[in-house]
Design an enzyme around this catalytic site. Sequence first.
Site, PDB file in Angstrom:
ATOM      1  N   ASN A   1      33.588  98.983  63.697  1.00  0.00           N
ATOM      2  CA  ASN A   1      34.688  97.960  63.878  1.00  0.00           C
ATOM      3  C   ASN A   1      35.260  97.956  65.318  1.00  0.00           C
ATOM      4  O   ASN A   1      35.542  98.974  65.800  1.00  0.00           O
ATOM      5  CB  ASN A   1      35.671  98.182  62.980  1.00  0.00           C
ATOM      6  CG  ASN A   1      36.881  97.152  62.978  1.00  0.00           C
ATOM      7  OD1 ASN A   1      37.851  97.230  64.026  1.00  0.00           O
ATOM      8  ND2 ASN A   1      37.157  96.228  62.098  1.00  0.00           N
ATOM      9  N   ALA A   2      35.126  96.576  66.035  1.00  0.00           N
ATOM     10  CA  ALA A   2      35.594  96.783  67.187  1.00  0.00           C
ATOM     11  C   ALA A   2      37.102  97.122  67.730  1.00  0.00           C
ATOM     12  O   ALA A   2      37.212  97.857  68.540  1.00  0.00           O
ATOM     13  CB  ALA A   2      35.316  95.160  68.024  1.00  0.00           C
TER      14      ALA A   2
ATOM     15  N   PHE B   1      30.737  92.774  70.302  1.00  0.00           N
ATOM     16  CA  PHE B   1      30.468  91.973  69.336  1.00  0.00           C
ATOM     17  C   PHE B   1      29.114  91.494  69.614  1.00  0.00           C
ATOM     18  O   PHE B   1      28.766  90.264  70.008  1.00  0.00           O
ATOM     19  CB  PHE B   1      31.387  90.782  69.328  1.00  0.00           C
ATOM     20  CG  PHE B   1      32.796  91.239  68.794  1.00  0.00           C
ATOM     21  CD1 PHE B   1      33.127  91.269  67.551  1.00  0.00           C
ATOM     22  CD2 PHE B   1      33.838  91.364  69.881  1.00  0.00           C
ATOM     23  CE1 PHE B   1      34.433  91.841  67.062  1.00  0.00           C
ATOM     24  CE2 PHE B   1      35.183  91.945  69.668  1.00  0.00           C
ATOM     25  CZ  PHE B   1      35.448  92.004  68.180  1.00  0.00           C
TER      26      PHE B   1
ATOM     27  N   CYS C   1      35.437  81.150  70.509  1.00  0.00           N
ATOM     28  CA  CYS C   1      34.519  80.169  70.081  1.00  0.00           C
ATOM     29  C   CYS C   1      35.368  79.445  68.950  1.00  0.00           C
ATOM     30  O   CYS C   1      34.703  78.796  68.287  1.00  0.00           O
ATOM     31  CB  CYS C   1      33.566  80.962  69.387  1.00  0.00           C
ATOM     32  SG  CYS C   1      33.692  82.401  68.125  1.00  0.00           S
TER      33      CYS C   1
ATOM     34  N   ASP D   1      28.479  96.429  67.417  1.00  0.00           N
ATOM     35  CA  ASP D   1      28.604  95.473  66.129  1.00  0.00           C
ATOM     36  C   ASP D   1      28.917  96.137  65.058  1.00  0.00           C
ATOM     37  O   ASP D   1      28.688  97.277  64.811  1.00  0.00           O
ATOM     38  CB  ASP D   1      27.415  94.327  66.177  1.00  0.00           C
ATOM     39  CG  ASP D   1      27.857  93.094  65.670  1.00  0.00           C
ATOM     40  OD1 ASP D   1      27.903  91.983  66.340  1.00  0.00           O
ATOM     41  OD2 ASP D   1      27.742  93.075  64.459  1.00  0.00           O
TER      42      ASP D   1
ATOM     43  N   ASP E   1      32.974  88.825  72.762  1.00  0.00           N
ATOM     44  CA  ASP E   1      32.768  87.631  72.523  1.00  0.00           C
ATOM     45  C   ASP E   1      32.948  87.691  70.944  1.00  0.00           C
ATOM     46  O   ASP E   1      31.943  87.746  70.055  1.00  0.00           O
ATOM     47  CB  ASP E   1      31.001  87.345  72.585  1.00  0.00           C
ATOM     48  CG  ASP E   1      30.628  86.004  72.042  1.00  0.00           C
ATOM     49  OD1 ASP E   1      31.554  85.379  71.832  1.00  0.00           O
ATOM     50  OD2 ASP E   1      29.347  85.977  72.110  1.00  0.00           O
TER      51      ASP E   1
END
Length: 389
Positions: free
Chosen positions: A272-273, A224, A333, A246, A293
């Site tokens: 896509n992670a 990310f 986050c 990313d 992240d």
Amino acid sequence: MDGTVHLGAGSRHRIREGHPWVFRNEIGRVEGSPPDGGTVLIRDAKGKPLGSGLYNSKSQITVRRYSTGTQELDRGFISRLLDEALAYRAALGSPFPAQRLFWSESDGLPGLILDRYGDALVLQTLTAATARLEPLIVELAVEKTGARAVVARNDVHVRALEGLPQEKKVLSGHYEPPTPLSILGVDLEIDLLAGQKTGLYLDQLENHAAVLAHAPGRRILDCFCNQGLFALAARRAGASLCDALDQSAEEIGRGRKAAEKAALSVGWIEANAFDWLREAERAGKQYDLIVLDPPPFARGKDQLAAARRGYHELHVRALRMLPRGGLLASYACSHHMGREMWREMLTEAAQDVGCSLRLVSALGQGRDHPVLLHVPETEYLKGFLVEKR
């Protein structure tokens, strides 16, 4: 003042404990006809004064307190708030040419965000009141900082909750992208009218600097990555290998351009992670330091369970790709995903992998994004740097 808001009787009001928000269902009655974006006096059910607030009937958070006294939202008051915020940032002695200068409730005016990128400013007005006062705020900001340009990045979803339009435009001076900045030893070209947030993830810069100390000689995955600032800085700092992942082609393109300009070798992965980590784990890929992240999967409490499952999967796969002694920098986050909940998720992921995690350091948002203890929503970024054992 444009009116008075009286709180309803028989319910708990967090504003009594210092929190600045009054929700629609907490209001007993409104005296007068305050306009959206106007100011009101706040009183409890018995008439006791509780301060002055911004009013917006369209928002679930109908009143946001900006003073515990009776205070007009005038030029003098806003000027003092800006002076205090700028003095606080100056005292931090930040080494970065980009910094948050004013942050909403944390600096005393809900809905105002002001960021500095070199000699340009980026403004966000996220409440009806700050949107109404935008010309005055721009005038004062330019006067106090000497900025050559002010750009509005009012393209965030929270404005819709206030009944405000999405917009990006130049408010003062002349702005042509890109803005060249050197951060963490990396020369970047930032488009303040595009990209994530206001141009960069300013809240992560201090974390990047702290984790960067562990980069030399390590194989690193920046997951990310946005524009890949950490991967670029880590390569500059002596990492043996850096991959940056990313799903945004636009952000990967910006990172690749910066890498080419700096002659830094970084592996750019547009994917896509979840999918990529699954395949990378199956292929036996190994790294010595992984940065995770992810975006805020939980934007509300009702999404927490699903979000936690997603975060858990990401961390299980990342931990399997680390050897003993490898490092994981893990961030949350979302305000709704608290620090203790994030710690528990990490612990459970480690248990599923069959390892333990030793805390290297606790991480959080930069000091230019100050946290108010009585307003937990101001602490949204939590993180841990841990060592796999």
